[in-house]
Design an enzyme around this catalytic site. Structure first.
Site, mmCIF file in Angstrom:
data_model
loop_
_atom_site.group_PDB
_atom_site.id
_atom_site.type_symbol
_atom_site.label_atom_id
_atom_site.label_comp_id
_atom_site.label_asym_id
_atom_site.label_seq_id
_atom_site.Cartn_x
_atom_site.Cartn_y
_atom_site.Cartn_z
ATOM 1 N N LYS A 104 0.654 -1.004 0.121
ATOM 2 C CA LYS A 104 -0.295 0.196 -0.356
ATOM 3 C C LYS A 104 1.197 1.155 -0.125
ATOM 4 O O LYS A 104 1.087 2.411 -0.609
ATOM 5 C CB LYS A 104 -0.952 -0.138 0.759
ATOM 6 C CG LYS A 104 -1.722 1.218 1.373
ATOM 7 C CD LYS A 104 -2.383 1.326 2.885
ATOM 8 C CE LYS A 104 -1.308 1.359 3.948
ATOM 9 N NZ LYS A 104 -1.441 2.744 4.479
ATOM 10 N N CYS B 132 -3.823 12.205 12.939
ATOM 11 C CA CYS B 132 -4.468 10.875 12.884
ATOM 12 C C CYS B 132 -4.423 10.173 14.080
ATOM 13 O O CYS B 132 -4.023 11.052 15.048
ATOM 14 C CB CYS B 132 -4.428 10.349 11.106
ATOM 15 S SG CYS B 132 -3.162 9.922 11.608
ATOM 16 N N ASP C 268 4.584 -0.115 12.318
ATOM 17 C CA ASP C 268 3.947 -0.740 11.868
ATOM 18 C C ASP C 268 2.695 -1.820 12.068
ATOM 19 O O ASP C 268 2.062 -2.288 12.189
ATOM 20 C CB ASP C 268 3.566 -0.388 10.090
ATOM 21 C CG ASP C 268 2.682 1.035 9.888
ATOM 22 O OD1 ASP C 268 3.285 1.318 8.665
ATOM 23 O OD2 ASP C 268 3.316 1.950 10.225
HETATM 24 C C1 EPZ Z 1 4.142 6.645 6.374
HETATM 25 O O1 EPZ Z 1 3.405 7.730 6.700
HETATM 26 C C2 EPZ Z 1 3.374 5.401 6.101
HETATM 27 N N1 EPZ Z 1 2.281 5.815 5.199
HETATM 28 C C3 EPZ Z 1 2.520 5.196 7.853
HETATM 29 O O2 EPZ Z 1 2.531 3.775 7.951
HETATM 30 C C4 EPZ Z 1 4.396 4.616 8.805
HETATM 31 O O3 EPZ Z 1 4.009 4.540 9.809
HETATM 32 C C5 EPZ Z 1 4.980 6.476 8.710
HETATM 33 O O4 EPZ Z 1 4.911 6.291 7.036
HETATM 34 C C6 EPZ Z 1 6.790 5.627 9.507
HETATM 35 O O5 EPZ Z 1 6.867 4.617 9.087
HETATM 36 C C7 EPZ Z 1 2.658 5.978 3.679
HETATM 37 O O6 EPZ Z 1 3.272 5.801 3.892
HETATM 38 C C8 EPZ Z 1 0.815 6.245 3.584
HETATM 39 P P1 EPZ Z 1 6.886 9.952 8.196
HETATM 40 P P2 EPZ Z 1 4.279 8.872 7.298
HETATM 41 O O7 EPZ Z 1 6.666 11.055 7.708
HETATM 42 O O8 EPZ Z 1 5.063 9.728 5.266
HETATM 43 C C9 EPZ Z 1 7.650 13.015 12.190
HETATM 44 C C10 EPZ Z 1 0.378 2.628 7.530
HETATM 45 O O9 EPZ Z 1 0.151 1.902 8.560
HETATM 46 N N2 EPZ Z 1 6.956 13.910 10.613
HETATM 47 O O10 EPZ Z 1 8.054 8.396 7.626
HETATM 48 O O11 EPZ Z 1 2.875 10.818 7.127
HETATM 49 C C11 EPZ Z 1 6.463 12.367 11.858
HETATM 50 O O12 EPZ Z 1 5.560 12.986 13.328
HETATM 51 C C12 EPZ Z 1 0.941 4.305 7.719
HETATM 52 O O13 EPZ Z 1 0.714 1.876 7.060
HETATM 53 C C13 EPZ Z 1 7.259 15.348 10.338
HETATM 54 O O14 EPZ Z 1 8.383 15.599 12.179
HETATM 55 O O15 EPZ Z 1 5.365 9.187 8.290
HETATM 56 C C14 EPZ Z 1 6.431 10.520 12.796
HETATM 57 O O16 EPZ Z 1 6.994 11.083 13.610
HETATM 58 C C15 EPZ Z 1 0.464 4.697 9.295
HETATM 59 N N3 EPZ Z 1 7.562 16.315 9.669
HETATM 60 C C16 EPZ Z 1 7.583 10.551 12.266
HETATM 61 O O17 EPZ Z 1 8.375 11.330 11.490
HETATM 62 C C17 EPZ Z 1 7.186 15.845 8.319
HETATM 63 O O18 EPZ Z 1 7.312 16.293 7.836
HETATM 64 C C18 EPZ Z 1 8.123 9.754 10.989
HETATM 65 O O19 EPZ Z 1 7.081 10.012 9.824
HETATM 66 C C19 EPZ Z 1 7.264 14.582 8.406
HETATM 67 C C20 EPZ Z 1 7.079 13.414 8.795
#
Ligand code: EPZ
Length: 433
Positions: free
Chosen positions: A22, A120, A308
């Site tokens: 996904k 979320c 995840d």
């Molecule tokens: C992706 O989310 C996945 N979703 C998530 O999967 C997954 O849990 C996550 O990566 C971590 O692996 C998709 O790919 C659609 P991040 P994403 O940006 O990209 C911080 C599922 O169950 N952050 O890697 O939103 C954030 O707060 C979903 O399939 C910032 O601070 O995650 C977090 O603490 C749930 N600033 C950390 O980075 C930003 O601009 C990791 O988030 C972006 C993120």
């Protein structure tokens, strides 16, 4: 409201085939509009998130048609570059990943507007790193009336350091940089398999991206991208979910269509607690016939233990012998399932970003509510193990990321059904006895 009803006690035995990833599909489907040519993408998981993103892509004028359930043809050539191709609230409210259209359209049209994604259930989900990356490439980024507007005269490559490892920001910036002038370096990039898949997809369209899968990604911008045919990698988290389900139900499942290397962190943890995991070229087999042991887990960016998979592992540790500790280092609110497991007899205490788990002999079925996608899947696993009946409510979250979840579980001997009324619940109870 659709619910799952389950009767616990059956070990899951047999074979299951994993769908496309996904979290790779969402980046790849967005990137597909970066060319005016036709793009054919195979092994697209048929889940709610991909269907909604394809609606958003149609919404900005691209032509989308399904060749079959898992193969889609996209043509971005019908998007009007001069229209204000904005991705409105309807889509972003349903899935955050619509924000990938920002990077894709900024790269191709040098402008885009997308409704601000909300937080979320697992955390605030900021997008400051996405914005930092777009600005570093020369884009103006304005946020007003709950929309993000990005625009650039021209995009110029730059050196971008990600303060936090971010999957979304790495993918979004990589897409915009693919069509920027000159060289871009993304430092402290995310290394997940889905990052590599999106980079490989873009390269199959003529992009020049090197180093995906390491923490430094080097991109040389190109003039334009061309059509391609591409097949998405298998879903590491769906595979991991069934691996845990096999071990938790004391079953024996061969999980097919996987890349074992992507599952290393999960495999090693399952072996550590006493499950047997056998690896083959494109499948893994998980067997367990006894109560498992405790361990400690800290979620980390890939190749560390995936966040995840944290809720699913918590279920198995809640039934293991001894005390386990889970530290959630990625998201600030990913233990909402603990209250639900408590209703089934789970003994878990949450202190900040740590869960202290005292293993119990077994769960008793209860009515529980899925707080988010992966916690929902974890509650299903708990229901498959619990004595008696379990109702999992709010399964819409689960349907976002798992294709034919109940069908796959039934095919493995699990007793589960989708119900909407009390009558259907009674019918299920009578049927399974
Ligand atoms: C992706 O989310 C996945 N979703 C998530 O999967 C997954 O849990 C996550 O990566 C971590 O692996 C998709 O790919 C659609 P991040 P994403 O940006 O990209 C911080 C599922 O169950 N952050 O890697 O939103 C954030 O707060 C979903 O399939 C910032 O601070 O995650 C977090 O603490 C749930 N600033 C950390 O980075 C930003 O601009 C990791 O988030 C972006 C993120």
């Amino acid at each position: 409201m659709e619910q799952y009803v389950l009767k616990g006690g059956n070990p899951l035995v047999g074979e299951v085939t994993i769908a496309g990833a996904k979290n790779a599909a969402l980046g790849i489907l967005a990137a597909a509009i970066m060319t005016d040519d036709e793009v054919v993408i195979e092994n697209v998981p048929n889940v709610r998130d991909t269907r909604v993103l394809l609606q958003a892509i149609q919404g900005i004028g691209a032509r989308v048609n399904y060749i079959d359930e898992h193969t889609v043809r996209i043509c971005g050539g019908t998007i009007n570059p001069h229209a204000d191709n904005c991705v409105d609230d309807e889509f972003i409210r349903k899935i955050r990943a619509s924000y990938y259209l920002l990077g894709a359209m900024l790269g191709k049209y040098k402008k885009s507007s997308v409704a601000l994604p909300g937080g979320c259930n697992i955390g605030s989900r900021p997008i400051d790193l996405h914005i930092k990356g777009f600005r570093a490439l020369g884009a103006e980024v304005d946020i007003h009336s709950s929309m993000i507007h990005v625009e650039a005269e021209r995009l110029e490559g730059n050196h971008i350091y990600m303060d936090v490892v971010s999957v979304g920001a790495t993918i979004n910036v990589m897409m915009a940089a693919a069509l920027a002038e000159g060289k871009t370096t993304i430092e402290n990039a995310a290394k997940e398999p889905h990052i590599v898949d999106v980079a490989n997809f873009l390269n199959s369209m003529g992009a020049n991206i090197k180093g995906a899968g390491t923490d430094v990604i080097r991109i040389r911008g190109v003039e334009k991208l061309h059509g391609t045919e591409y097949s998405i990698i298998p879903d590491q988290i769906e595979a991991g979910t069934f691996m845990v389900a096999a071990a938790a139900t004391k079953g024996d499942i061969t999980i097919k269509n996987v890349i074992p290397k992507h599952l290393e962190a999960i495999t090693s943890k399952l072996k550590e607690i006493g499950a047997v995991v056998m690896e083959y070229d494109d499948s893994v087999r998980v067997v367990s016939n006894h109560r498992l042991k405790s361990t400690n887990i800290k979620t980390l960016p890939y190749p560390g233990f995936p966040t995840d998979m944290q809720p699913q592992m918590a279920v198995i540790l809640a039934l293991s012998e001894g005390t386990s500790i889970i530290t959630e280092s990625i998201f600030e609110n990913r233990f909402k399932y603990v209250d639900e497991l408590f209703r089934m007899g789970g003994q878990i205490k949450v202190e900040g970003n740590t869960a202290i788990i005292d293993g119990v002999e077994g769960f008793v079925g209860a009515n529980v509510v899925a707080p988010d996608l992966r916690a929902g899947a974890a509650l299903v696993i708990a229901g498959l193990v619990a004595e008696g009946f379990t109702i999992v409510d709010d399964i819409k979250y689960i349907l976002r990321g798992y294709e034919k979840f109940d069908e796959k579980i039934r095919a493995l001997g699990g007793q589960i059904a989708v119900v909407e009324t009390e009558k259907e619940i009674q019918k299920f109870k009578l049927k399974v006895g």
